[in-house]
Design an enzyme around this catalytic site. Structure first.
Site, PDB file in Angstrom:
ATOM      1  N   TYR A  32       0.831  -1.207   0.000  1.00 53.30           N
ATOM      2  CA  TYR A  32       0.000   0.000   0.000  1.00 53.30           C
ATOM      3  C   TYR A  32       0.870   1.264   0.000  1.00 53.30           C
ATOM      4  O   TYR A  32       1.886   1.336   0.702  1.00 53.30           O
ATOM      5  CB  TYR A  32      -0.959   0.014   1.197  1.00 53.30           C
ATOM      6  CG  TYR A  32      -2.133  -0.947   1.054  1.00 53.30           C
ATOM      7  CD1 TYR A  32      -2.352  -1.667  -0.122  1.00 53.30           C
ATOM      8  CD2 TYR A  32      -3.043  -1.136   2.089  1.00 53.30           C
ATOM      9  CE1 TYR A  32      -3.421  -2.543  -0.259  1.00 53.30           C
ATOM     10  CE2 TYR A  32      -4.121  -2.017   1.960  1.00 53.30           C
ATOM     11  CZ  TYR A  32      -4.291  -2.719   0.785  1.00 53.30           C
ATOM     12  OH  TYR A  32      -5.363  -3.587   0.663  1.00 53.30           O
ATOM     13  N   SER A  83     -13.525  -2.494  -0.421  1.00 51.09           N
ATOM     14  CA  SER A  83     -14.302  -1.531  -1.217  1.00 51.09           C
ATOM     15  C   SER A  83     -15.808  -1.675  -0.996  1.00 51.09           C
ATOM     16  O   SER A  83     -16.575  -1.881  -1.944  1.00 51.09           O
ATOM     17  CB  SER A  83     -13.953  -1.642  -2.705  1.00 51.09           C
ATOM     18  OG  SER A  83     -12.637  -1.217  -2.943  1.00 51.09           O
ATOM     19  N   PRO A  84     -16.255  -1.553   0.262  1.00 50.75           N
ATOM     20  CA  PRO A  84     -17.674  -1.742   0.571  1.00 50.75           C
ATOM     21  C   PRO A  84     -18.576  -0.687  -0.079  1.00 50.75           C
ATOM     22  O   PRO A  84     -19.778  -0.914  -0.231  1.00 50.75           O
ATOM     23  CB  PRO A  84     -17.726  -1.628   2.101  1.00 50.75           C
ATOM     24  CG  PRO A  84     -16.508  -0.836   2.474  1.00 50.75           C
ATOM     25  CD  PRO A  84     -15.458  -1.227   1.478  1.00 50.75           C
ATOM     26  N   LEU A  85     -17.989   0.466  -0.465  1.00 51.08           N
ATOM     27  CA  LEU A  85     -18.775   1.507  -1.150  1.00 51.08           C
ATOM     28  C   LEU A  85     -18.383   1.580  -2.628  1.00 51.08           C
ATOM     29  O   LEU A  85     -18.650   2.580  -3.290  1.00 51.08           O
ATOM     30  CB  LEU A  85     -18.539   2.868  -0.474  1.00 51.08           C
ATOM     31  CG  LEU A  85     -18.794   2.917   1.044  1.00 51.08           C
ATOM     32  CD1 LEU A  85     -18.419   4.286   1.620  1.00 51.08           C
ATOM     33  CD2 LEU A  85     -20.260   2.592   1.361  1.00 51.08           C
ATOM     34  N   ALA A  86     -17.719   0.513  -3.091  1.00 48.55           N
ATOM     35  CA  ALA A  86     -17.247   0.469  -4.483  1.00 48.55           C
ATOM     36  C   ALA A  86     -16.409   1.708  -4.811  1.00 48.55           C
ATOM     37  O   ALA A  86     -16.545   2.299  -5.891  1.00 48.55           O
ATOM     38  CB  ALA A  86     -18.410   0.298  -5.458  1.00 48.55           C
ATOM     39  N   GLY A  87     -15.577   2.089  -3.840  1.00 46.77           N
ATOM     40  CA  GLY A  87     -14.714   3.263  -4.044  1.00 46.77           C
ATOM     41  C   GLY A  87     -15.505   4.524  -4.296  1.00 46.77           C
ATOM     42  O   GLY A  87     -15.051   5.418  -5.016  1.00 46.77           O
TER      43      GLY A  87
HETATM   44  N1  LIG Z   1      -7.560  -7.274  -0.462  1.00 44.45           N
HETATM   45  C1  LIG Z   1      -7.630  -6.489  -1.508  1.00 44.45           C
HETATM   46  O1  LIG Z   1      -7.321  -6.904  -2.646  1.00 44.45           O
HETATM   47  C2  LIG Z   1      -8.090  -5.075  -1.336  1.00 44.45           C
HETATM   48  C3  LIG Z   1      -8.330  -4.245  -2.459  1.00 44.45           C
HETATM   49  C4  LIG Z   1      -8.764  -2.945  -2.255  1.00 44.45           C
HETATM   50  C5  LIG Z   1      -8.945  -2.471  -0.937  1.00 44.45           C
HETATM   51  N2  LIG Z   1      -8.676  -3.279   0.133  1.00 44.45           N
HETATM   52  C6  LIG Z   1      -8.886  -2.806   1.525  1.00 44.45           C
HETATM   53  O2  LIG Z   1     -10.199  -2.306   1.628  1.00 44.45           O
HETATM   54  C7  LIG Z   1     -10.165  -0.993   2.190  1.00 44.45           C
HETATM   55  C8  LIG Z   1     -11.372  -0.202   1.732  1.00 44.45           C
HETATM   56  O3  LIG Z   1     -11.370  -0.095   0.302  1.00 44.45           O
HETATM   57  P1  LIG Z   1     -11.829   1.259  -0.377  1.00 44.45           P
HETATM   58  O4  LIG Z   1     -10.990   2.376   0.115  1.00 44.45           O
HETATM   59  O5  LIG Z   1     -11.919   1.058  -1.853  1.00 44.45           O
HETATM   60  O6  LIG Z   1     -13.297   1.416   0.289  1.00 44.45           O
HETATM   61  P2  LIG Z   1     -14.597   2.220  -0.177  1.00 44.45           P
HETATM   62  O7  LIG Z   1     -15.298   2.596   1.066  1.00 44.45           O
HETATM   63  O8  LIG Z   1     -15.360   1.431  -1.192  1.00 44.45           O
HETATM   64  O9  LIG Z   1     -14.081   3.503  -0.917  1.00 44.45           O
HETATM   65  C9  LIG Z   1     -13.481   4.558  -0.235  1.00 44.45           C
HETATM   66  C10 LIG Z   1     -13.651   5.793  -1.087  1.00 44.45           C
HETATM   67  O10 LIG Z   1     -15.010   6.217  -0.954  1.00 44.45           O
HETATM   68  C11 LIG Z   1     -15.032   7.577  -0.568  1.00 44.45           C
HETATM   69  N3  LIG Z   1     -16.140   7.787   0.370  1.00 44.45           N
HETATM   70  C12 LIG Z   1     -16.344   7.196   1.558  1.00 44.45           C
HETATM   71  N4  LIG Z   1     -17.466   7.647   2.134  1.00 44.45           N
HETATM   72  C13 LIG Z   1     -17.968   8.556   1.288  1.00 44.45           C
HETATM   73  C14 LIG Z   1     -19.119   9.370   1.321  1.00 44.45           C
HETATM   74  N5  LIG Z   1     -19.958   9.341   2.351  1.00 44.45           N
HETATM   75  N6  LIG Z   1     -19.358  10.170   0.250  1.00 44.45           N
HETATM   76  C15 LIG Z   1     -18.511  10.195  -0.807  1.00 44.45           C
HETATM   77  N7  LIG Z   1     -17.387   9.456  -0.886  1.00 44.45           N
HETATM   78  C16 LIG Z   1     -17.133   8.636   0.158  1.00 44.45           C
HETATM   79  C17 LIG Z   1     -13.724   7.832   0.120  1.00 44.45           C
HETATM   80  O11 LIG Z   1     -13.382   9.201  -0.021  1.00 44.45           O
HETATM   81  P3  LIG Z   1     -12.829  10.043   1.241  1.00 44.45           P
HETATM   82  O12 LIG Z   1     -11.501   9.460   1.561  1.00 44.45           O
HETATM   83  O13 LIG Z   1     -12.797  11.432   0.709  1.00 44.45           O
HETATM   84  O14 LIG Z   1     -13.824   9.887   2.357  1.00 44.45           O
HETATM   85  C18 LIG Z   1     -12.769   6.946  -0.654  1.00 44.45           C
HETATM   86  O15 LIG Z   1     -12.291   7.587  -1.806  1.00 44.45           O
HETATM   87  C19 LIG Z   1      -8.791  -0.458   1.764  1.00 44.45           C
HETATM   88  O16 LIG Z   1      -8.333   0.580   2.596  1.00 44.45           O
HETATM   89  C20 LIG Z   1      -7.932  -1.691   1.923  1.00 44.45           C
HETATM   90  O17 LIG Z   1      -7.583  -1.846   3.291  1.00 44.45           O
HETATM   91  C21 LIG Z   1      -8.260  -4.564  -0.052  1.00 44.45           C
END
Ligand SMILES: NC(=O)c1ccc[n+]([C@@H]2O[C@H](COP(=O)([O-])OP(=O)(O)OC[C@H]3O[C@@H](n4cnc5c(N)ncnc54)[C@H](OP(=O)(O)O)[C@@H]3O)[C@@H](O)[C@H]2O)c1
Length: 300
Positions: A53, A210-214
């Site tokens: 990361y 990616s519970p919020l699909a990023g």
């Molecule tokens: N094992 C694997 O292959 C793998 C792959 C990917 C990720 N992961 C893990 O999963 C974790 C979560 O993944 P993710 O970061 O993609 O999660 P996510 O929750 O799907 O996406 C996060 C993104 O959503 C935005 N967001 C969150 N809340 C919001 C809201 N209320 N309104 C608008 N935008 C919002 C965030 O922006 P802000 O930062 O501006 O709030 C950030 O850019 C990672 O940190 C990592 O630890 C694992």
């Protein structure tokens, strides 16, 4: 917040904080420490990392924050991953990106992670992705050494399918405790590839990345994201909930497999929304409304 038991002596919080996007947050060590302390206070004690990361920078940044308050180590569970070798300027000898699950590489990656975090143990090590070139005997040998030396307390995988999970497990004395996969109202893949049934059969609680699909389901760019956004908004109205991210998290938490969402934001107000989701209970009909919106067609 009640802890979730993944294994004997491994209890983690029902929401995990993910540090993948840490470089975007532009936080000083002090700010990251503050955020981490706030999360622990709120009950989020488990932190998800990977060696790669931030182009191999996030573990160290987290370690630097922990260094400012070393006693926090015993209050948290550290999760990290290994196996992907990035082709980056940090490793000029690497010509292409590969996956390496050799005994030697797993051990060296873990040793590195321990130095980065400034700790002598990691609670849970995940193999980051399944690999076409994979020798389970090497992995078992590495896991056995890491367990006996106390450097890794528990093992799991990420992005594996049931066959890959079973195959590796059959070589291990210390069984895999989880599989971290992509699950969200946008990404239904794991409901369809047998993984979800496998988790239920084996009583394995999956972690959802990616519970919020990023953010695609909150700020949709495409038609599918928009359909999901509309359904989340409808359910939010029905339940009198003021923010649709809460509905997306509660959709995951509702599932009987015991999904553990990994929160990807560094903003405390948004993290609190995830915590609020623990107290939302949607009906099965509302759950299906979101599922059907994602599929774009009625159930057969
Ligand atoms: N094992 C694997 O292959 C793998 C792959 C990917 C990720 N992961 C893990 O999963 C974790 C979560 O993944 P993710 O970061 O993609 O999660 P996510 O929750 O799907 O996406 C996060 C993104 O959503 C935005 N967001 C969150 N809340 C919001 C809201 N209320 N309104 C608008 N935008 C919002 C965030 O922006 P802000 O930062 O501006 O709030 C950030 O850019 C990672 O940190 C990592 O630890 C694992």
């Amino acid at each position: 917040m009640n802890k979730i038991k993944l294994a004997n002596k491994l209890n983690i919080s029902p929401l995990i904080h993910g540090l993948w996007r840490l470089p975007d947050w532009n936080m000083s060590d002090q700010k990251l420490l503050q955020l981490t302390e706030q999360l622990i206070e709120l009950g989020i004690t488990s932190f998800d990392h990977a060696d790669i990361y931030g182009n191999y920078s996030c573990e160290e940044a987290f370690g630097n924050a922990l260094f400012l308050k070393k006693e926090l180590r015993r209050d948290i569970q550290l999760i990290t991953k290994c196996g992907i070798k990035l082709n980056t300027h940090k490793f000029p000898e690497r010509k292409i990106k590969i996956y390496d699950y050799s005994y030697k590489y797993i051990i060296s990656s873990v040793e590195n992670s321990l130095v980065n975090f400034g700790t002598d143990y990691i609670d849970l090590l995940l193999l980051h992705r399944p690999a076409p070139f994979f020798d389970p005997e090497e992995v078992a040998k590495a896991f056995s050494y890491l367990k006996q030396s106390g450097k890794i307390l528990h093992f799991g995988v990420s992005n594996f399918n049931p066959q890959q999970f079973d195959m590796l497990n059959s070589y291990l004395d210390d069984k895999l405790v989880t599989n971290q996969v992509e699950i969200s109202p946008y990404c239904l893949e794991n409901f369809e590839n047998g993984n979800m049934d496998f988790f239920l059969k084996e009583r394995i609680k999956p972690m959802a990345w990616s519970p919020l699909a990023g953010s695609e389901i909150l700020l949709p760019q495409g038609e599918k994201g928009q359909r999901i956004f509309n359904s989340l908004s409808e359910v939010a109205n029905e339940l009198d909930v003021n923010s649709i991210d809460k509905i997306a998290y509660s959709w995951l938490l509702k599932h009987p497999s015991g999904i553990i969402p990994i929160i990807g934001t560094g903003k405390i107000s948004r993290i609190r929304n995830a915590i609020d989701a623990l107290n939302i209970d949607m009906s099965i009909e509302q759950w299906y409304k979101i599922y059907i919106a994602s599929k774009g067609k009625e159930l057969p």
